[in-house]
Design a protein around this motif. Sequence first.
Motif, mmCIF file in Angstrom:
data_model
loop_
_atom_site.group_PDB
_atom_site.id
_atom_site.type_symbol
_atom_site.label_atom_id
_atom_site.label_comp_id
_atom_site.label_asym_id
_atom_site.label_seq_id
_atom_site.Cartn_x
_atom_site.Cartn_y
_atom_site.Cartn_z
ATOM 1 N N CYS A 3 16.605 42.145 16.826
ATOM 2 C CA CYS A 3 16.953 43.641 17.035
ATOM 3 C C CYS A 3 18.581 43.292 16.975
ATOM 4 O O CYS A 3 19.343 42.772 16.598
ATOM 5 N N CYS A 4 19.285 44.336 17.944
ATOM 6 C CA CYS A 4 20.845 44.496 17.910
ATOM 7 C C CYS A 4 21.562 43.628 18.557
ATOM 8 O O CYS A 4 22.828 43.358 18.279
ATOM 9 N N ASN A 6 13.625 42.426 13.125
ATOM 10 C CA ASN A 6 13.963 43.565 14.260
ATOM 11 C C ASN A 6 12.746 43.688 15.129
ATOM 12 O O ASN A 6 11.825 42.685 15.319
ATOM 13 N N ALA A 7 12.596 44.806 15.766
ATOM 14 C CA ALA A 7 11.799 44.750 17.211
ATOM 15 C C ALA A 7 10.399 44.682 16.737
ATOM 16 O O ALA A 7 9.736 43.890 17.473
ATOM 17 N N ASP A 36 14.050 48.671 23.062
ATOM 18 C CA ASP A 36 13.211 48.034 21.810
ATOM 19 C C ASP A 36 12.637 46.742 21.822
ATOM 20 O O ASP A 36 12.440 45.717 21.342
ATOM 21 N N CYS A 86 14.864 52.287 12.901
ATOM 22 C CA CYS A 86 13.900 51.406 13.203
ATOM 23 C C CYS A 86 12.626 51.380 12.443
ATOM 24 O O CYS A 86 12.646 52.207 11.183
ATOM 25 N N ASN A 87 11.637 50.681 12.543
ATOM 26 C CA ASN A 87 10.644 50.455 11.859
ATOM 27 C C ASN A 87 9.494 51.238 12.423
ATOM 28 O O ASN A 87 9.342 51.395 13.493
ATOM 29 N N GLU A 114 8.591 47.403 6.428
ATOM 30 C CA GLU A 114 9.724 47.179 5.533
ATOM 31 C C GLU A 114 9.655 47.377 4.087
ATOM 32 O O GLU A 114 10.873 47.428 3.592
ATOM 33 N N CYS A 165 17.854 47.843 12.743
ATOM 34 C CA CYS A 165 16.635 47.441 12.384
ATOM 35 C C CYS A 165 16.200 47.151 10.887
ATOM 36 O O CYS A 165 15.759 46.429 10.199
#
Length: 670
Positions: free
Chosen positions: A340-341, A358-359, A380, A492-493, A500, A522
């Motif tokens: 994540c970030c 990502n999360a 997240d 985000c997803n 994705e 993400c």
Amino acid sequence: MDIHGINKHIRLHHTKFGHDTHEHHHNTTVNDYASAVSEYKKTFASKKDVLEQTPDPAVRDLLLHMEQLGIETTFDRFDAQKPQCSFGLAGVCCRNCTMGPCKITPKSPRGVCGADADVIVARNLLRSVVAGVSAHGARGRESMLALKYASEGKIDIPIEGEAKILAVAGAFGLDTGNKTVKELAGEVADILLEDLSRTVPGPHKTLHAFAAKERIKTWAELDILPISPYHEVFESLHRTSTGNDGDWKNLMKQLLRSGVAFAWSSVLGSSIAMDSLFGLPNRSTSRVNTGALEKGYVNIALHGHSPILISEIVKLGRTEEFDKLAKANGALGIKFYGICCSGLSSMYRYGGVIPLSNAIGAELILGTGALDLWVADVQDVFPIIMEVANCFKTVVVTTNDSARLPGAEHYGFDHDHSNLDQVSELAGKILNRAIESFANRREVPVHIPQYEIEAEVGFSVEYINRHFGGVKPIAEALKSGKILGIVNLVGCNNPRIVYEKAVVELAEILLKNNVLILTNGCASFPLMKLGYCSVKALEQTGDGLRSFLQDLPPVWHMGECLDNARASALFKAAAEAAEADIKDMPYAFASPEWSNEKGICAALSFRLLGVNSYHCVHTPTQGSDNVTEFMKNGTKEILGSSMIVDVNHIELANHLVADLKEQRKALGWD
């Protein structure tokens, strides 16, 4: 322009929305939304779809690995939740008081208090938006406080963003003569904190210093200039509480006002504080994906959104002292990985922090068994990671009182940040705990899918100015058609969408049509993992974009989700260089897989600039024709932007390209 002016511009025709046909309208709406929601649910992806269609082979490998071990993931739980609640999807359930919960049906078109579908949907949506405002604002406040305390010598954190501080001080009109960088940093921090938390009405200084004048004029006429994020969150919760605002149009006006607060304080203000404290990103190359995980090292994952303690962990972990300690315990050294970030912001500032996921994919990365310690700060970070971590004896450490996890160890800041001066001590404890964990996990089996690639990261307006000598070359490439348009592809997803896939395939279509892509957060992970943040990806672009970029990748990675501020800054700069308003430029915002409150806010902040937003996930408004129409088209006349939703991401991408061409045509750039 007051609320009546907004109403006029939304063009709510009495034949469709008038009070004379109120009862009939709501019965029709309930039946219509039930049908619409039912069709929408049919598009939701399954775990089987993800296994068959996800574009990243490492994801498929780890999903099968977790299945063999009998460990459930987000995708298993999403399937188990089906069929999802239609009332929740449509936004027509209300639990703001204990006379309910109430839901809108043909039998009962109003809640106990008399609130109809329009009001309930509007209230719920507004509460989601202000949750997003508070999320970025709260973690931004930590950076603002750290900048202030560093300037006052209260904490031992170096102020590394001298150039940023000088530029922002100039934009704020501060007297910079005979002042040290520390003194200016303190003044900047005070302005950012004041804008974030102002209660006495007054001009929002960050907004007036950085927003386009045409936009400020528009927002002032609509009466949606905010007092501060703190005030707008406070006010929004007040007006959506029992027995208050019952006018859905007025609630939407407050939603817009909260969106402005989000964009110019929660996001831009927080971004300024981070860049001032830690410096601007550097264009660099990073290894990406699971193949970059290495056995034999003390492997530490950085997950979340707050940079203060994370940055100190990375800095301290690279010192000779901790390198020797790790090796004394049998390790080859210490390595850091980004989830994540937090991982992204560390990556583009310090290098060597390898982005993995990502999360949504965090559980899969834990499932490799290769992580000794998982730093979970804020946002997240799903609570399920504790169960997966326990399966592999991975130590989880929380660092913020806003984000505790049962069973995790906690080494973090107090709720009042009174121990910010202990940042080095806390970082040291976490690193020591990671080394201990490494020594205790030597028998844990490790499964690392061998997929790895390189990605270029660290793009910003400042870098672009250095590389091109200014933004004018981009404006000229837009006018000539070498660049068809610029799209900020983020978000985000969401397991409703094949993991994705929409991000990647939308990007492919945009690049073939000479669209320059900006990305962060993400959504940037699949673009990095599959090679789009590499110069090699120029092979997949149209001739015009390729000839313009030459030695630059066609997807510019701008950082974490907070770095939407960098994208909006580029939009503004290129529009000024082209002598056009942002709302008229061939720009777009796309978050095909968005999934949370910050996602609504991010799209809203670009809509407020007059930039269309494009999505594959509907907002929970289908229970109200009025609110749905407002969100999709109601801002077209007042702001210049629309929200386009299509669950088919290929059709969405083609729609986006067609809209960019129409914008070019209106500018006479064909």
